[in-house]
Design a protein around this motif. Structure first.
Motif, PDB file in Angstrom:
ATOM      1  N   GLU A  26      -7.885  -1.323   9.367  1.00 47.17           N
ATOM      2  CA  GLU A  26      -8.370  -1.986   8.146  1.00 47.17           C
ATOM      3  C   GLU A  26      -9.024  -3.331   8.476  1.00 47.17           C
ATOM      4  OE1 GLU A  26      -8.539  -0.680   5.051  1.00 47.17           O
ATOM      5  OE2 GLU A  26      -7.838   1.089   6.111  1.00 47.17           O
ATOM      6  N   LEU A  27      -8.442  -4.047   9.441  1.00 46.04           N
ATOM      7  CA  LEU A  27      -9.013  -5.352   9.808  1.00 46.04           C
ATOM      8  C   LEU A  27     -10.380  -5.166  10.465  1.00 46.04           C
ATOM      9  CD1 LEU A  27      -5.867  -7.268  11.161  1.00 46.04           C
ATOM     10  CD2 LEU A  27      -6.803  -7.273   8.859  1.00 46.04           C
ATOM     11  N   VAL A  28     -10.496  -4.123  11.281  1.00 49.59           N
ATOM     12  CA  VAL A  28     -11.793  -3.833  11.924  1.00 49.59           C
ATOM     13  C   VAL A  28     -12.830  -3.486  10.854  1.00 49.59           C
ATOM     14  CG1 VAL A  28     -12.994  -2.176  13.419  1.00 49.59           C
ATOM     15  CG2 VAL A  28     -10.819  -3.158  14.153  1.00 49.59           C
ATOM     16  N   ALA A  29     -12.404  -2.706   9.863  1.00 42.56           N
ATOM     17  CA  ALA A  29     -13.326  -2.346   8.777  1.00 42.56           C
ATOM     18  C   ALA A  29     -13.784  -3.615   8.046  1.00 42.56           C
ATOM     19  CB  ALA A  29     -12.647  -1.384   7.806  1.00 42.56           C
ATOM     20  N   MET A  30     -12.852  -4.527   7.818  1.00 38.79           N
ATOM     21  CA  MET A  30     -13.213  -5.781   7.142  1.00 38.79           C
ATOM     22  C   MET A  30     -14.191  -6.589   7.974  1.00 38.79           C
ATOM     23  SD  MET A  30      -9.710  -7.170   5.486  1.00 38.79           S
ATOM     24  CE  MET A  30     -10.455  -8.677   4.931  1.00 38.79           C
ATOM     25  N   GLU A  31     -13.969  -6.588   9.278  1.00 38.45           N
ATOM     26  CA  GLU A  31     -14.883  -7.340  10.160  1.00 38.45           C
ATOM     27  C   GLU A  31     -16.295  -6.769  10.096  1.00 38.45           C
ATOM     28  OE1 GLU A  31     -11.591  -8.984  13.364  1.00 38.45           O
ATOM     29  OE2 GLU A  31     -12.632  -7.100  13.764  1.00 38.45           O
ATOM     30  N   ARG A  32     -16.373  -5.460   9.819  1.00 32.35           N
ATOM     31  CA  ARG A  32     -17.698  -4.821   9.681  1.00 32.35           C
ATOM     32  C   ARG A  32     -18.296  -5.053   8.297  1.00 32.35           C
ATOM     33  NH1 ARG A  32     -15.623   0.211  12.350  1.00 32.35           N
ATOM     34  NH2 ARG A  32     -15.096   0.869  10.248  1.00 32.35           N
ATOM     35  N   GLY A  33     -17.543  -5.757   7.446  1.00 34.19           N
ATOM     36  CA  GLY A  33     -18.047  -6.050   6.115  1.00 34.19           C
ATOM     37  C   GLY A  33     -17.621  -5.036   5.065  1.00 34.19           C
ATOM     38  N   ASP A  37      -8.622  -1.191   2.429  1.00 36.72           N
ATOM     39  CA  ASP A  37      -7.854  -0.339   1.518  1.00 36.72           C
ATOM     40  C   ASP A  37      -6.594  -1.128   1.135  1.00 36.72           C
ATOM     41  OD1 ASP A  37      -6.180   1.487   0.309  1.00 36.72           O
ATOM     42  OD2 ASP A  37      -6.747   3.145   1.629  1.00 36.72           O
ATOM     43  N   LEU A  38      -6.681  -1.819   0.025  1.00 34.54           N
ATOM     44  CA  LEU A  38      -5.584  -2.717  -0.368  1.00 34.54           C
ATOM     45  C   LEU A  38      -4.312  -1.967  -0.707  1.00 34.54           C
ATOM     46  CD1 LEU A  38      -7.636  -5.209  -2.550  1.00 34.54           C
ATOM     47  CD2 LEU A  38      -6.721  -5.645  -0.268  1.00 34.54           C
ATOM     48  N   ASN A  39      -4.468  -0.774  -1.304  1.00 34.97           N
ATOM     49  CA  ASN A  39      -3.270   0.029  -1.608  1.00 34.97           C
ATOM     50  C   ASN A  39      -2.510   0.360  -0.336  1.00 34.97           C
ATOM     51  OD1 ASN A  39      -3.547   0.205  -4.357  1.00 34.97           O
ATOM     52  ND2 ASN A  39      -4.876   2.011  -4.247  1.00 34.97           N
ATOM     53  N   LEU A  40      -3.277   0.726   0.682  1.00 33.39           N
ATOM     54  CA  LEU A  40      -2.651   1.076   1.963  1.00 33.39           C
ATOM     55  C   LEU A  40      -1.927  -0.141   2.546  1.00 33.39           C
ATOM     56  CD1 LEU A  40      -2.306   3.070   4.389  1.00 33.39           C
ATOM     57  CD2 LEU A  40      -4.410   2.090   5.309  1.00 33.39           C
ATOM     58  N   LEU A  41      -2.603  -1.278   2.570  1.00 34.52           N
ATOM     59  CA  LEU A  41      -1.986  -2.487   3.136  1.00 34.52           C
ATOM     60  C   LEU A  41      -0.747  -2.896   2.336  1.00 34.52           C
ATOM     61  CD1 LEU A  41      -5.179  -4.568   4.017  1.00 34.52           C
ATOM     62  CD2 LEU A  41      -3.666  -3.379   5.601  1.00 34.52           C
ATOM     63  N   ASP A  42      -0.835  -2.732   1.027  1.00 34.19           N
ATOM     64  CA  ASP A  42       0.305  -3.075   0.176  1.00 34.19           C
ATOM     65  C   ASP A  42       1.488  -2.130   0.460  1.00 34.19           C
ATOM     66  OD1 ASP A  42       1.710  -4.444  -1.692  1.00 34.19           O
ATOM     67  OD2 ASP A  42       0.677  -3.629  -3.429  1.00 34.19           O
ATOM     68  N   ASP A  43       1.198  -0.840   0.569  1.00 33.66           N
ATOM     69  CA  ASP A  43       2.263   0.127   0.888  1.00 33.66           C
ATOM     70  C   ASP A  43       2.903  -0.201   2.241  1.00 33.66           C
ATOM     71  OD1 ASP A  43       1.798   1.542  -1.416  1.00 33.66           O
ATOM     72  OD2 ASP A  43       0.700   3.187  -0.459  1.00 33.66           O
ATOM     73  N   ILE A  44       2.064  -0.527   3.204  1.00 31.24           N
ATOM     74  CA  ILE A  44       2.581  -0.837   4.545  1.00 31.24           C
ATOM     75  C   ILE A  44       3.500  -2.051   4.494  1.00 31.24           C
ATOM     76  CG2 ILE A  44       1.895  -1.804   6.787  1.00 31.24           C
ATOM     77  CD1 ILE A  44      -0.523   0.108   6.710  1.00 31.24           C
ATOM     78  N   VAL A 102      -5.328 -10.482  -3.626  1.00 27.04           N
ATOM     79  CA  VAL A 102      -6.653  -9.840  -3.678  1.00 27.04           C
ATOM     80  C   VAL A 102      -6.612  -8.704  -4.701  1.00 27.04           C
ATOM     81  CG1 VAL A 102      -8.443  -8.634  -2.365  1.00 27.04           C
ATOM     82  CG2 VAL A 102      -7.084 -10.380  -1.253  1.00 27.04           C
ATOM     83  N   GLU A 103      -5.521  -7.936  -4.683  1.00 25.83           N
ATOM     84  CA  GLU A 103      -5.392  -6.838  -5.648  1.00 25.83           C
ATOM     85  C   GLU A 103      -5.434  -7.354  -7.080  1.00 25.83           C
ATOM     86  OE1 GLU A 103      -1.722  -4.976  -4.182  1.00 25.83           O
ATOM     87  OE2 GLU A 103      -2.845  -3.103  -4.123  1.00 25.83           O
ATOM     88  N   GLU A 104      -4.886  -8.548  -7.272  1.00 25.24           N
ATOM     89  CA  GLU A 104      -4.844  -9.111  -8.628  1.00 25.24           C
ATOM     90  C   GLU A 104      -6.067  -9.969  -8.924  1.00 25.24           C
ATOM     91  OE1 GLU A 104      -1.033 -11.003  -8.452  1.00 25.24           O
ATOM     92  OE2 GLU A 104      -0.023  -9.058  -8.360  1.00 25.24           O
ATOM     93  N   ASP A 105      -7.091  -9.832  -8.074  1.00 22.42           N
ATOM     94  CA  ASP A 105      -8.362 -10.536  -8.273  1.00 22.42           C
ATOM     95  C   ASP A 105      -8.268 -12.048  -8.191  1.00 22.42           C
ATOM     96  OD1 ASP A 105      -9.926  -8.305  -8.481  1.00 22.42           O
ATOM     97  OD2 ASP A 105      -9.523  -8.069 -10.625  1.00 22.42           O
ATOM     98  N   VAL A 106      -7.219 -12.538  -7.548  1.00 23.68           N
ATOM     99  CA  VAL A 106      -7.179 -13.967  -7.271  1.00 23.68           C
ATOM    100  C   VAL A 106      -8.195 -14.186  -6.142  1.00 23.68           C
ATOM    101  CG1 VAL A 106      -5.714 -15.850  -6.425  1.00 23.68           C
ATOM    102  CG2 VAL A 106      -4.750 -14.077  -7.898  1.00 23.68           C
TER     103      VAL A 106
END
Ligand SMILES: [Fe+2]
Length: 185
Positions: A26-33, A37-44, A102-106
């Motif tokens: 997920e971090l690599v995907a973010m680095e690519r812009g 997947d916030l649901n996934l990160l939240d579950d983890i 981020v999920e709550e749009d802060v």
């Protein structure tokens, strides 16, 4: 042969590495812009709070305390690892709070989320490697039957709600992601 408690702690590390791989992707995907997947990160991070932070690290603390009794020379290593447990829990919570914000749009910048995620991952990986190469080996060598009986009496049983015999309802979605992502790929 490793005592079952030590074996189980080792298996936890393998499982946490699989989780860490998902976070890293997920971090690599973010680095690519791309959007994470916030649901996934939240579950983890919910899982990390529910099992590794609640059961795995405290069980290690009990093993290390016993090891310190039979091998006083490890005192400094044990003190350092106990402090790392506290730090890992705090770093994980900080990342979890940011994911939720981020999920709550802060407003959270991508850089902030990336940095907190990266810091957490690096600390987790370095910590597990240090334990595996250091005190886990020593525990296997130095702790005898009666030491493990003492440890066993202090460890409360807890099933892993994700990698254990039954996947808890809260983690079914995460389990699907894990099984769709074989280790090392
Ligand atoms: Fe640990």
């Amino acid at each position: 042969m490793k005592h079952e408690i030590l074996q189980s702690l080792h298996e936890d590390h393998i499982n946490m590495s699989r989780i860490a791989e998902l976070v890293a992707a997920e971090l690599v995907a973010m680095e690519r812009g791309e959007k994470p997947d916030l649901n996934l990160l939240d579950d983890i991070m919910a899982y990390v709070t529910a099992y590794p932070d609640t059961f795995h690290h405290p069980t290690e603390d009990i093993v290390f305390a016993q090891l310190k009794r039979v091998a006083p020379e490890v005192q400094e290593d044990v003190t350092a690892l106990l402090a790392e447990h506290g730090d890992l829990i705090a770093t994980g919570r900080a990342f979890q709070s940011l994911v939720r914000a981020v999920e709550e749009d802060v407003v959270v910048t991508r850089a902030e989320l990336l940095t907190k995620g990266r810091v957490y991952l690096d600390k987790l990986t370095a910590h597990m490697n240090k334990e595996e190469a250091g005190l886990f080996r020593l525990a296997a060598d130095r702790l005898d039957h009666s030491d493990w009986a003492t440890i066993g009496a202090r460890v409360e049983a807890m099933e892993d709600p994700l990698f254990g015999p039954a996947v808890a309802a809260d983690y079914r979605r995460l389990w699907q992601r894990i099984t769709a992502h074989p280790p090392g790929r």
